[in-house]
Write an enzyme that holds these catalytic residues in place. Structure first.
Site, short mmCIF file in Angstrom:
data_model
loop_
_atom_site.label_atom_id
_atom_site.label_comp_id
_atom_site.label_asym_id
_atom_site.label_seq_id
_atom_site.Cartn_x
_atom_site.Cartn_y
_atom_site.Cartn_z
N GLU B 60 -0.09 -1.05 11.17
CA GLU B 60 -1.41 -1.67 11.34
C GLU B 60 -1.63 -2.26 12.72
O GLU B 60 -2.66 -1.99 13.35
CB GLU B 60 -1.67 -2.69 10.23
CG GLU B 60 -1.91 -2.08 8.84
CD GLU B 60 -0.63 -1.78 8.08
OE1 GLU B 60 0.46 -2.05 8.61
OE2 GLU B 60 -0.72 -1.26 6.95
N HIS B 129 -2.66 -8.59 -2.44
CA HIS B 129 -3.64 -7.50 -2.44
C HIS B 129 -4.98 -7.95 -3.01
O HIS B 129 -5.73 -7.13 -3.55
CB HIS B 129 -3.13 -6.30 -3.26
CG HIS B 129 -2.17 -5.41 -2.52
ND1 HIS B 129 -0.92 -5.81 -2.16
CD2 HIS B 129 -2.30 -4.14 -2.07
CE1 HIS B 129 -0.30 -4.83 -1.52
NE2 HIS B 129 -1.12 -3.80 -1.45
C1 LIG Z 1 1.40 -3.48 5.44
C2 LIG Z 1 0.97 -2.55 4.38
N1 LIG Z 1 0.27 -1.45 4.69
C3 LIG Z 1 -0.13 -0.60 3.74
C4 LIG Z 1 0.15 -0.85 2.42
C5 LIG Z 1 -0.33 0.09 1.33
N2 LIG Z 1 0.82 0.85 0.83
C6 LIG Z 1 1.49 0.46 -0.27
S1 LIG Z 1 2.81 1.38 -0.57
C7 LIG Z 1 2.50 2.37 0.76
C8 LIG Z 1 3.40 3.51 1.06
C9 LIG Z 1 4.78 3.05 1.30
O1 LIG Z 1 5.59 4.15 1.53
P1 LIG Z 1 7.15 3.98 1.58
O2 LIG Z 1 7.51 2.84 2.46
O3 LIG Z 1 7.73 5.29 1.92
O4 LIG Z 1 7.55 3.54 0.10
P2 LIG Z 1 7.39 4.38 -1.26
O5 LIG Z 1 6.08 4.02 -1.83
O6 LIG Z 1 7.50 5.82 -0.93
O7 LIG Z 1 8.50 3.90 -2.11
C10 LIG Z 1 1.36 1.94 1.42
C11 LIG Z 1 0.79 2.59 2.61
C12 LIG Z 1 0.86 -2.03 2.11
N3 LIG Z 1 1.12 -2.38 0.86
N4 LIG Z 1 1.27 -2.85 3.09
#
Ligand SMILES: Cc1ncc(C[n+]2csc(CCOP(=O)(O)OP(=O)(O)O)c2C)c(N)n1
Ligand SMILES: [Mg+2]
Lengths: 325, 331
Positions: B60, B129
């Site tokens: 971000e 959230h």
């Molecule tokens: C700072 C932030 N940006 C965006 C999000 C929205 N978000 C939640 S989970 C996710 C994907 C995370 O991917 P990863 O780290 O690979 O974990 P996975 O869900 O695959 O276990 C996103 C973009 C968030 N919760 N926090």
């Protein structure tokens, strides 16, 4: 598979813990589908060997930080079904008294510093926990769980630098399940993830996250070394999530094929693989394993029923815990 | 008039502006193929391609920084910040960088960018959230802040934001994405700093932002049944704020409640109430009341979460007391 432990009980416990995670998630998914669970949740199914392989190498005084996909870490670090389901349903007896829900679920008494809904949000916390261990001469180790997507957060690079400079007892455990939300890892990560840790002089390892023994063996080695001040370390665990990004992510063929999902489930499932190994090595019979599975299933069913009948917190709790006494 | 959802309204505004001005581009997490988790941006990548609808890593501060730089050098970026709660991650880029470039350069540099994000609790998404953080941003000179209360406002305000030469932050209520409202087929823009009187009344003024406008309108209906005529005003942008319309109304009704979903303390409601007190004091029959979200992190459990936000019943109760001349102390 590699041999990590010689103790039959440890093997069976690892198996049981993986099945407990899968069973917990199946029930959580049911609660969502039957509209009994408020909000959404991110399933850990498919990634069990990662949490279990790692947490089985830790003691209660070792800490972990967890993520939005945190049920698996929570179970693996010693949580009970009853309090977990209560938390998912927002009940008073939940681990966080219903204030956290799925995305913040954690049994703090076993060293779980919390599930974090900010991607990468716990990287500072985990590293700070390791700094405290060093300052206070304590030999506990902190494992920081995060996903492949979280490697895009700048915070990680700041804290890795300090962890490396000060030789902190922290292990960064990246669960690379190939996706962050609806995007493939290769579209959001340039170069090599392990090389990023190595750039700070941090030893980095890639391990098959579907092989609980391999994960456990590596973690044991790293934890022992971290306790002696040889940390930090970085582990990239290659794994896969079976469900969508969250339970509501049903139609996902636009970013991930059904064939790919089928391949991981049918050919690389961590529970199926470990189960056959246990039988082949004569550690357990099929009948014993079936009995274990059934017992876990019953535990889960009872815990769900308990949680459904449990009380919501009293509304007076709403402004409790904003500040500590 | 046709009715479309708030989500469609946002989508249309962006598509129209991207067709009109090829310096406009879109950037954020899962904005392209996935069209965001809320599906607000679906279809845009098909029309404009991945050059102008850019999926970013989960970085971000990084991509907001990129937007600032692109805006300073001739582009008009629209950044999608998936949850308003992530504003904290981008505060430096937004508040130290975007907000101050024009001023620090003596007017020589401009940052024409839009940051679209959301707000609003009761979605059972817990403390990280569910926040409504508009006050944080509104506090910083140099940033404009829009808070659409329906699909109609969402479209008109966003189009204005994209053409504005300043950084604009738009907070959409995530619970309203599927809410429909009449939206003209023809092009229109809603100027910033023009409040909308949603309902006329003579006894009390309810000033409400975003989804709180619906809360105020429901309250006004309930009050009407008791013979209390409430005027409902939607400021539409909190920076700039249309003080004149608010003052005019309060001078007429002599009572006001300000409702916003941010935390009540040090918030948007406090700012508006204070301006009314300063500029309409002698017209007031009662202290201007603030109603915001409870000063607690948003809890997960529905039984707790539901009592943290203003409700029509709560507004009615307070309005009744104000009109009866009873003293009430803001919670
Ligand atoms: C700072 C932030 N940006 C965006 C999000 C929205 N978000 C939640 S989970 C996710 C994907 C995370 O991917 P990863 O780290 O690979 O974990 P996975 O869900 O695959 O276990 C996103 C973009 C968030 N919760 N926090
Ligand atoms: Mg991932």
């Amino acid at each position: 598979m590699a041999k990590a432990k010689t103790n039959t009980e440890d093997y069976l416990r690892m198996y049981a813990q993986m099945v407990r995670i899968r069973t917990f998630e199946d029930n959580a998914n049911q609660l969502y589908l039957s509209a009994k669970m408020p909000g959404l949740t991110h399933m850990y199914s498919g990634e069990e060997a990662v949490a279990v392989g790692i947490c089985e190498a830790l003691t209660d005084s070792d800490r972990i930080t967890s993520t939005h996909r945190g049920h698996g870490h929570c179970v693996a670090k010693g949580a009970e079904f009853g309090e977990m389901f209560c938390e998912l349903l927002g009940k008073e007896e939940g681990y966080c008294r219903g204030k956290g829900g799925s995305m913040h679920i954690a049994d703090q008494s076993h060293g779980n510093l919390g599930a974090n809904a900010i991607v990468g949000g716990s990287m500072g916390i985990a590293t700070g926990s390791a700094l405290r261990a060093k300052l206070q001469g304590s030999d506990d180790v902190t494992v920081c769980f995060f996903g492949d997507g979280a490697t895009a957060q700048g915070l990680w690079y700041e804290v890795m630098n300090m962890a490396a400079l000060w030789k902190l007892p922290v292990i960064y455990a990246c669960e690379n399940n190939g996706y962050s939300e609806y995007t493939k890892t290769e579209e959001i990560a340039a170069g090599s993830i392990t090389a990023r840790a190595e750039a700070f002089g941090i030893e980095a390892f890639t391990v098959d996250g579907q092989d609980v023994l391999a994960v456990n063996e590596l973690t044991q080695k790293l934890v022992t070394r971290a306790r002696k001040g040889e940390g930090p370390f970085f582990m990239e665990l290659m794994t896969y999530r079976y469900h969508g990004h969250h339970v509501g992510d049903i139609n996902r063929e636009y970013y991930r094929s059904k064939d790919e999902e089928k391949d991981w489930k049918e050919n690389r499932d961590p529970i199926v693989r470990f189960r056959s190994w246990l039988v082949a090595e004569g550690i357990a019979t099929e009948a014993e394993i079936e009995a274990m599975n059934a017992e876990i299933e019953t535990d889960a069913t009872e815990a769900v029923a308990y949680a459904e009948a449990a009380h919501y917190p009293d509304v007076s709790e709403v402004d409790m815990h904003v500040y500590a006494d | 008039m046709r009715e479309i959802t708030l989500s469609q309204a946002v989508n249309e505004a962006i598509a129209e502006e991207m067709r009109r001005d090829d310096t406009v581009f879109l950037m954020g997490e899962d904005v392209a193929e996935a069209g965001t988790p809320f599906k607000v941006l679906s279809g845009l990548v098909e029309e404009f391609g991945t050059e102008r609808v850019i999926d970013t890593p989960i970085s971000e501060p990084g991509f907001v920084g990129l937007a600032v730089g692109a805006a300073m050098t001739g582009a008009r970026p629209i950044v999608d910040l998936m949850f308003g709660d992530f504003i904290y991650l981008v505060m430096d880029q937004l508040c130290n960088q975007a907000a101050k470039q024009h001023y620090m350069s003596g007017g020589k540099l401009t940052v024409p960018m839009v940051l679209r994000t959301n707000m609003g609790a009761t979605r059972r998404s817990a403390a990280q959230h569910s926040q409504s953080l508009q006050a944080l941003v509104a506090h910083i000179p140099g940033l404009k802040v829009a808070m659409p209360s329906s699909a109609y406002e969402a479209k008109g305000l966003l189009k204005t934001a994209i053409r504005d030469n300043n950084p604009v932050v738009i907070f959409e209520d995530k619970l309203m994405y599927q809410d429909k409202a009449p939206v003209p087929e023809e092009e229109y823009l809603i100027p910033f700093g023009e409040a909308h009187v949603k309902r006329e009344g003579s006894d009390i003024t309810l000033i409400a932002t975003s989804s709180m406008v619906q809360v105020a309108e429901k309250a006004a209906e309930m009050l009407a049944a008791e013979g209390i005529n409430a005027e409902v005003i939607d400021p539409r942008t909190i920076v700039p704020l249309d003080e004149a319309t608010l003052l005019e109304s309060v001078k007429k009704t002599s009572r006001a409640i300000v409702i916003d979903e941010g935390h009540q303390s040090y918030g948007v409601t406090a700012e508006i109430a204070s301006r009314l007190n300063e500029k309409a004091f002698y017209h007031l029959d009662a202290p201007v009341l603030r109603m915001g979200a409870m000063d607690v992190p948003v809890p997960f459990s529905p039984v707790l979460e539901d009592i943290t936000v203003p409700t029509p019943e709560g507004v009615v109760e307070n309005a009744r007391k104000l009109c009866a001349g009873e003293m009430i102390h803001a919670a």
